[in-house]
Design an enzyme around this catalytic site. Sequence first.
Site, PDB file in Angstrom:
ATOM      1  N   TYR A   4      -8.242  25.396  -9.029  1.00 14.99           N
ATOM      2  CA  TYR A   4      -8.765  24.138  -9.564  1.00 14.99           C
ATOM      3  C   TYR A   4     -10.110  23.827  -8.909  1.00 14.99           C
ATOM      4  CZ  TYR A   4      -9.175  19.128 -10.482  1.00 14.99           C
ATOM      5  OH  TYR A   4      -9.631  17.893 -10.844  1.00 14.99           O
ATOM      6  N   ASP A  55       0.186  24.462  -5.470  1.00 15.37           N
ATOM      7  CA  ASP A  55      -0.199  23.625  -6.601  1.00 15.37           C
ATOM      8  C   ASP A  55       0.562  24.165  -7.807  1.00 15.37           C
ATOM      9  OD1 ASP A  55      -1.318  22.439  -8.825  1.00 15.37           O
ATOM     10  OD2 ASP A  55      -3.394  22.621  -8.133  1.00 15.37           O
ATOM     11  N   LYS A 103      -1.385  15.358 -15.286  1.00 19.83           N
ATOM     12  CA  LYS A 103      -1.206  16.386 -16.289  1.00 19.83           C
ATOM     13  C   LYS A 103       0.221  16.346 -16.859  1.00 19.83           C
ATOM     14  CE  LYS A 103      -5.386  17.662 -14.969  1.00 19.83           C
ATOM     15  NZ  LYS A 103      -5.734  16.999 -13.717  1.00 19.83           N
ATOM     16  N   ARG A 139       0.824  -1.205   0.000  1.00 17.94           N
ATOM     17  CA  ARG A 139       0.000   0.000   0.000  1.00 17.94           C
ATOM     18  C   ARG A 139       0.865   1.265   0.000  1.00 17.94           C
ATOM     19  NH1 ARG A 139      -2.748   0.079   4.905  1.00 17.94           N
ATOM     20  NH2 ARG A 139      -4.249  -1.458   4.177  1.00 17.94           N
TER      21      ARG A 139
END
Length: 383
Positions: free
Chosen positions: A104, A177, A202, A52
């Site tokens: 965003y 960001d 992106k 994980r």
Amino acid sequence: MDKSKLSAASIAAQALGWVDPVTKAVTPAIHPSSTYIRDPDNQYRSGRIYARDNNPSYDQAEAVLAALEGAEGAAVFASGMAAATAVFLALAPGDHVLAPKVMYWSLRNWLLTEATRWGLKVELVETGDIDAVRTALRPGETKLVWLETPANPLWTVTDIAAVAEVAHAAGARVAVDSTVATPVLTRPLALGADLVMHSATKYLNGHSDVIAGALATARDDETWQRIKRIRAQNGAVLGPFEAWLLLRGMRTLVPRVRQASATALAIAEHFRGRDLVSAVLYPGLDDAPGHAVAARQMQGGFGGMLSVRVKAGVQAAIATAASVELWKRATSLGGVESLIEHRASVEGPTSPVPDDLLRLSAGIEDPAELIADLEQALQSAVA
């Protein structure tokens, strides 16, 4: 050769020069195993327990991103939203946070709904206005200032260094960001930020075939360890194949971003002042409101994202998006193919985005052909 001083282009292209010590392969393997063998004395000397958060498929992608960002460490996540929300979930209920008014949309929506229900005190400000940020800060109470620059989809620019100075003085951390700028154009940690977030879907991946997110940190401190625990405990983890695809995409990050930036600038300059367009929003234009700051903190280009406002209004904007042939009418950004989207239709009635705005993600196609296609689509929409 001092590899710590290599350029971003060399770091990315060779993925830090990694070579498999056994097979001598230049491309890392994919490790699909979900669990690892315990030693006879009950220890895990391999450092791997459960995939994980211990998957070796993450190692090289995280190392490359950390090197590109000049970070102490990096972590990949299942999506950009998983990475971003982990930063806020590492705070405590009652903490005050600042975020941009235009940002965003999915994260903005989460902050104003789920985050506030959980107990965060969220305040939206014009982060491009340093006085507005200074006024909104609550010393001792504000724990995080979240920035996005250039900010989607108006491409407003925030002075990272200036905000970091006033935020740190008030006892708050700064997270950026930097999805649109990428580490090719801006390194927020060098400007004083504490954390950097990427929607790795992106530009980092760049091929529209992975959903992923990433964080990079200036320090390996308790906050960073808490964020990594949240990644593991909330299951916000990336699959091994997706991690491999992400690293594959990062190898061409520098030439892709440079080409997209040059193309976006050519498109912006062509359509600035055209009869069918009321405004072109792009920080690379010398008359853009944030151009001076962008020129100072973005090195080598201004990114591949821009927006145009269609003079004839919302229906003409939608018709333009429907009339393109080379551009692809789709959500997302940062891929090798150029995308066009009527953003207000996606964000809904509470969006701060003008309804005549088209968001453009410049890819790596021929710039003249992209310009000609958008030109004919604008003409067709008002014919």
